[in-house]
Design a protein around this motif. Structure first.
Motif, short mmCIF file in Angstrom:
data_model
loop_
_atom_site.label_atom_id
_atom_site.label_comp_id
_atom_site.label_asym_id
_atom_site.label_seq_id
_atom_site.Cartn_x
_atom_site.Cartn_y
_atom_site.Cartn_z
N GLU A 141 1.23 -1.36 -0.13
CA GLU A 141 0.04 0.36 0.04
C GLU A 141 0.74 0.80 -0.19
O GLU A 141 1.92 0.94 0.73
CB GLU A 141 -1.54 -0.12 1.29
N HIS A 142 0.60 2.36 -0.95
CA HIS A 142 1.29 3.24 -0.91
C HIS A 142 1.04 4.27 -0.03
O HIS A 142 -0.45 4.62 0.61
CB HIS A 142 1.20 4.08 -2.00
N PRO A 143 1.69 5.14 1.04
CA PRO A 143 1.00 5.91 2.52
C PRO A 143 -0.18 7.04 1.27
O PRO A 143 1.36 7.79 0.79
CB PRO A 143 2.35 6.55 3.26
N PRO A 144 -0.55 7.84 1.96
CA PRO A 144 -0.90 8.76 1.37
C PRO A 144 -0.59 10.04 1.82
O PRO A 144 -0.72 10.15 2.96
CB PRO A 144 -2.35 8.81 1.32
N VAL A 145 0.71 9.96 1.19
CA VAL A 145 1.27 12.14 1.82
C VAL A 145 1.26 13.70 1.01
O VAL A 145 1.38 12.96 -0.30
CB VAL A 145 2.42 10.92 1.86
N TYR A 146 1.70 13.80 1.07
CA TYR A 146 1.30 15.41 1.22
C TYR A 146 2.74 15.39 0.46
O TYR A 146 4.13 15.36 1.19
CB TYR A 146 0.87 16.67 2.24
N VAL A 147 2.97 16.47 -0.93
CA VAL A 147 4.14 16.84 -1.38
C VAL A 147 4.14 18.08 -1.71
O VAL A 147 2.66 18.97 -1.06
CB VAL A 147 4.26 16.61 -2.74
N SER A 148 5.27 19.17 -1.29
CA SER A 148 5.06 20.39 -0.63
C SER A 148 4.28 21.35 -1.96
O SER A 148 4.18 20.67 -2.98
CB SER A 148 6.24 21.08 -0.84
N ALA A 149 3.78 21.76 -1.02
CA ALA A 149 2.66 22.74 -2.43
C ALA A 149 3.28 23.75 -3.66
O ALA A 149 3.16 24.04 -4.58
CB ALA A 149 1.51 23.75 -1.86
#
Length: 254
Positions: A221-229
């Motif tokens: 499963e791929h962790p749902p993580v934020y990328v820098s805006a």
């Protein structure tokens, strides 16, 4: 501690020594925290993070930042105004954290789902609103992760009528290794300077997120993580990830 130790070099030396020890001593507890986080993400839950005072800095490490997990909420006493409609003057009350019923209102305003994980952060672990929140969370059947100073909480009396402290109620406790009173460098003649709990708290929660991500990856499963805006495509990609949690995380509408 000598006068020479009260310096930038002294704080760097002492704090880095604590961090180095913590990365080893907290390994088992971090694994337990990671399991709670990974289980929450797998169950489509939201990580509800709450703290008061400077503990809000650790909340910000968990909720809504680049490199952090998407299904996260930052809860704070200010929610009474932001989401509860109270007059802003309520926040001027210096004893607000001790008022009964505040945590119950904050919990209700969060509208959590049963599978949500609560992370409650408090160096002392004894303030009324902190313990009241922990009690409410457990009464409602949620898992509870605590970040606190065991040295401090064991050295002070309970502040809640139940006699409970945050560490007594959590499924997993991450001990931030801060001394009683938090400040690390003792001053000649009494007192101390330079708080430690933010540094160690950040280390602990980021270790737990890293380990939770590793567990998700190991399960395919791929962790749902934020990328820098602030990188190309980051803002748009984050909006796409947030769609799954629309109405459940406060950064989304609905």
């Amino acid at each position: 501690m000598s006068v020479e130790s009260v310096s930038a070099k002294g704080f760097a030396h002492e704090s880095l020594a604590v961090l180095q020890h913590l990365t080893e001593s907290a390994r088992e507890d971090v694994a337990g925290a990671a399991e709670l986080i990974a289980d929450c993400v797998r169950a489509d839950g939201v990580i509800q993070a709450f703290g008061t005072g400077h503990s809000q800095a650790i909340v910000l490490e968990l909720a809504g930042r680049a490199g952090g997990l998407v299904p996260t909420n930052r809860l704070s006493i200010a929610d009474l105004v932001l989401y509860g409609g109270d007059d802003p003057s309520v926040l001027d009350d210096p004893l607000l954290e001790r008022r009964p019923g505040v945590a119950a209102r904050l919990y209700d305003l969060a509208v959590p789902h049963p599978q949500d994980l609560f992370v409650v952060i408090s160096n002392s672990g004894v303030n009324n609103v902190i313990v009241e929140m922990a009690l409410r969370v457990k009464e409602q059947g949620h898992r509870l992760l605590a970040v606190t100073s065991l040295a401090h909480t064991r050295a002070v009396p309970a502040g809640h009528p139940s006699g409970k402290k945050l560490a007594d109620l959590a499924d997993v406790v991450l001990d931030n290794a801060a001394p009683r009173g938090d400040a690390l460098l003792e001053l000649p003649g009494g007192g101390a300077v330079c708080a430690l709990s933010t540094l160690t708290g950040v280390m602990l929660v980021q270790m737990a997120v890293a380990e939770a991500s590793a567990r998700l990856l190991a399960a395919g499963e791929h962790p749902p993580v934020y990328v820098s805006a602030n990188v190309p495509g980051g803002f748009e990609g984050n909006l796409e990830l947030e769609k799954k949690y629309t109405g459940r995380i406060r950064r989304t509408a609905g």
